[in-house]
Motif scaffolding. Structure first.
Motif, PDB file in Angstrom:
ATOM      1  N   VAL A  87      16.610 -14.813 -28.362  1.00  0.00           N
ATOM      2  CA  VAL A  87      15.118 -14.206 -28.948  1.00  0.00           C
ATOM      3  C   VAL A  87      15.884 -13.113 -30.125  1.00  0.00           C
ATOM      4  N   LYS A  88      15.081 -13.371 -30.761  1.00  0.00           N
ATOM      5  CA  LYS A  88      15.835 -12.038 -32.175  1.00  0.00           C
ATOM      6  C   LYS A  88      14.838 -10.936 -31.929  1.00  0.00           C
ATOM      7  N   ALA A  89      15.846  -9.842 -32.682  1.00  0.00           N
ATOM      8  CA  ALA A  89      15.438  -8.214 -32.743  1.00  0.00           C
ATOM      9  C   ALA A  89      14.059  -8.707 -33.047  1.00  0.00           C
ATOM     10  N   GLY A  90      13.041  -7.601 -32.581  1.00  0.00           N
ATOM     11  CA  GLY A  90      11.790  -7.672 -33.229  1.00  0.00           C
ATOM     12  C   GLY A  90      10.547  -8.337 -33.100  1.00  0.00           C
ATOM     13  N   SER A  91      10.836  -9.549 -31.890  1.00  0.00           N
ATOM     14  CA  SER A  91      10.040 -10.847 -31.534  1.00  0.00           C
ATOM     15  C   SER A  91       9.773 -10.443 -30.485  1.00  0.00           C
ATOM     16  N   GLU A  92       9.053 -10.889 -29.298  1.00  0.00           N
ATOM     17  CA  GLU A  92       8.300 -10.387 -28.787  1.00  0.00           C
ATOM     18  C   GLU A  92       8.651 -11.490 -26.943  1.00  0.00           C
ATOM     19  N   VAL A  93       8.505 -10.638 -26.103  1.00  0.00           N
ATOM     20  CA  VAL A  93       8.907 -11.278 -24.567  1.00  0.00           C
ATOM     21  C   VAL A  93       8.148 -10.445 -23.545  1.00  0.00           C
ATOM     22  N   LEU A  94       8.529 -11.859 -22.662  1.00  0.00           N
ATOM     23  CA  LEU A  94       7.112 -11.282 -21.269  1.00  0.00           C
ATOM     24  C   LEU A  94       7.927 -10.553 -20.491  1.00  0.00           C
ATOM     25  N   ILE A  95       8.014  -9.734 -19.407  1.00  0.00           N
ATOM     26  CA  ILE A  95       8.373  -8.906 -18.431  1.00  0.00           C
ATOM     27  C   ILE A  95       7.706  -9.917 -17.530  1.00  0.00           C
ATOM     28  N   ILE A  96       8.846 -11.208 -16.290  1.00  0.00           N
ATOM     29  CA  ILE A  96       8.489 -11.701 -15.461  1.00  0.00           C
ATOM     30  C   ILE A  96       9.093 -10.649 -14.581  1.00  0.00           C
ATOM     31  N   GLU A  97       9.873  -9.892 -14.436  1.00  0.00           N
ATOM     32  CA  GLU A  97      10.488  -9.301 -13.009  1.00  0.00           C
ATOM     33  C   GLU A  97      11.501  -7.676 -13.165  1.00  0.00           C
ATOM     34  N   ILE A  98      11.139  -7.379 -12.531  1.00  0.00           N
ATOM     35  CA  ILE A  98      12.374  -5.254 -12.839  1.00  0.00           C
ATOM     36  C   ILE A  98      13.139  -5.814 -11.682  1.00  0.00           C
ATOM     37  N   LYS A  99      14.477  -5.831 -11.360  1.00  0.00           N
ATOM     38  CA  LYS A  99      15.304  -5.343 -10.793  1.00  0.00           C
ATOM     39  C   LYS A  99      15.994  -4.042 -10.835  1.00  0.00           C
ATOM     40  N   GLU A 100      16.319  -3.364 -10.181  1.00  0.00           N
ATOM     41  CA  GLU A 100      17.544  -2.252 -10.520  1.00  0.00           C
ATOM     42  C   GLU A 100      17.596  -2.160 -11.816  1.00  0.00           C
ATOM     43  N   ARG A 101      16.580  -1.686 -12.448  1.00  0.00           N
ATOM     44  CA  ARG A 101      15.729  -1.187 -13.366  1.00  0.00           C
ATOM     45  C   ARG A 101      16.283  -2.412 -14.676  1.00  0.00           C
ATOM     46  N   VAL A 102      16.317  -4.383 -14.658  1.00  0.00           N
ATOM     47  CA  VAL A 102      16.575  -4.502 -15.844  1.00  0.00           C
ATOM     48  C   VAL A 102      15.849  -5.170 -15.772  1.00  0.00           C
ATOM     49  N   CYS A 103      15.394  -6.439 -16.989  1.00  0.00           N
ATOM     50  CA  CYS A 103      14.157  -6.306 -17.168  1.00  0.00           C
ATOM     51  C   CYS A 103      14.773  -8.294 -17.160  1.00  0.00           C
ATOM     52  N   TYR A 104      14.130  -8.792 -16.643  1.00  0.00           N
ATOM     53  CA  TYR A 104      14.174 -10.458 -16.153  1.00  0.00           C
ATOM     54  C   TYR A 104      13.202 -10.536 -17.481  1.00  0.00           C
ATOM     55  N   VAL A 105      13.189 -11.243 -19.141  1.00  0.00           N
ATOM     56  CA  VAL A 105      12.588 -11.477 -19.205  1.00  0.00           C
ATOM     57  C   VAL A 105      12.965 -13.269 -19.592  1.00  0.00           C
ATOM     58  N   VAL A 106      11.478 -13.561 -20.532  1.00  0.00           N
ATOM     59  CA  VAL A 106      10.644 -14.984 -21.073  1.00  0.00           C
ATOM     60  C   VAL A 106      10.617 -14.650 -21.937  1.00  0.00           C
ATOM     61  N   PRO A 107      10.597 -15.552 -23.387  1.00  0.00           N
ATOM     62  CA  PRO A 107       9.594 -15.787 -24.643  1.00  0.00           C
ATOM     63  C   PRO A 107       8.528 -15.212 -24.527  1.00  0.00           C
ATOM     64  N   TYR A 108       7.929 -14.862 -25.692  1.00  0.00           N
ATOM     65  CA  TYR A 108       6.790 -14.833 -25.331  1.00  0.00           C
ATOM     66  C   TYR A 108       5.806 -15.919 -26.604  1.00  0.00           C
ATOM     67  N   LYS A 109       4.941 -16.734 -25.278  1.00  0.00           N
ATOM     68  CA  LYS A 109       4.153 -17.238 -26.402  1.00  0.00           C
ATOM     69  C   LYS A 109       2.702 -17.714 -26.144  1.00  0.00           C
ATOM     70  N   GLU A 110       1.475 -17.011 -27.168  1.00  0.00           N
ATOM     71  CA  GLU A 110       0.143 -17.278 -27.147  1.00  0.00           C
ATOM     72  C   GLU A 110      -0.090 -18.596 -26.775  1.00  0.00           C
ATOM     73  N   ASN A 111      -0.728 -18.516 -26.002  1.00  0.00           N
ATOM     74  CA  ASN A 111      -1.904 -20.138 -26.080  1.00  0.00           C
ATOM     75  C   ASN A 111      -3.088 -19.966 -25.771  1.00  0.00           C
ATOM     76  N   PHE A 112      -4.101 -20.662 -27.184  1.00  0.00           N
ATOM     77  CA  PHE A 112      -4.894 -20.501 -27.079  1.00  0.00           C
ATOM     78  C   PHE A 112      -5.958 -21.596 -26.613  1.00  0.00           C
ATOM     79  N   ILE A 113      -6.369 -21.595 -25.874  1.00  0.00           N
ATOM     80  CA  ILE A 113      -7.306 -23.247 -25.061  1.00  0.00           C
ATOM     81  C   ILE A 113      -8.499 -23.424 -26.548  1.00  0.00           C
TER      82      ILE A 113
END
Length: 173
Positions: A147-173
């Motif tokens: 994931v490059k700088a400026g791209s969006e991610v989705l925060i899944i979980e936070i443990k000990e102030r560290v955010c665990y993320v996945v790349p964000y993809k918008e899903n349109f139906i």
């Protein structure tokens, strides 16, 4: 007269004393924890209002001094009860911070500031109404694409102030 002093003078001294105590409680009130049955935040205003109504009653009405004291005490009780119910209790139960809970951040979008390597940490920026929060971030699960700088991610979980993320993809139906 009590001890040679007129009642309106005694009321005035009590009012001045209550003002001084109120200033001290305002400045140093958070240092002391008043958990007893008598709360100075209620007693001091009650005495102040009683003395204020006593001064007014003694100077402007032709009533007995005991009656002026009783009427002032009753009016002060009502005023202090309303002040406690509508001002002090809500202030005590209100939060003193605009900070966001870590649980509130889970499931939100964030922007990558420092690229997140495959096995390491980067940094993300979370924007909200109260401001911008930056946190360290790592992948929630192994990724194939960095994931490059400026791209969006989705925060899944936070443990000990560290955010665990996945790349964000918008899903349109």
């Amino acid at each position: 007269m009590i001890a040679g002093y007129p009642l309106d003078t005694i009321y005035l001294y009590v009012l001045i004393g209550c003002t001084a105590i109120s200033i001290l409680l305002f400045v140093f009130g958070d240092i002391f924890d008043f958990d007893g049955p008598i709360d100075p935040m209620l007693i001091v205003p009650w005495l102040a209002f009683t003395s204020l109504f006593g001064i007014v009653g003694e100077n402007f009405f032709e009533l007995n001094s005991v009656m002026v004291l009783l009427i002032g005490a009753v009016i002060s009780t009502v005023v202090v009860f309303l002040m406690n119910f509508y001002i002090l209790i809500p202030l005590r139960s209100s939060e003193a911070s605009i900070a966001v809970s870590e649980k509130d951040l889970e499931g939100r979008k964030a922007t990558v500031i420092t690229p997140i390597p495959f096995k390491g940490m980067g940094e993300i920026k979370i924007s909200s109404v109260t401001g911008i929060i930056t946190r360290p971030a790592s992948y929630y699960e192994p990724q194939e694409i960095e994931v490059k700088a400026g791209s969006e991610v989705l925060i899944i979980e936070i443990k000990e102030r560290v955010c665990y993320v996945v790349p964000y993809k918008e899903n349109f139906i």
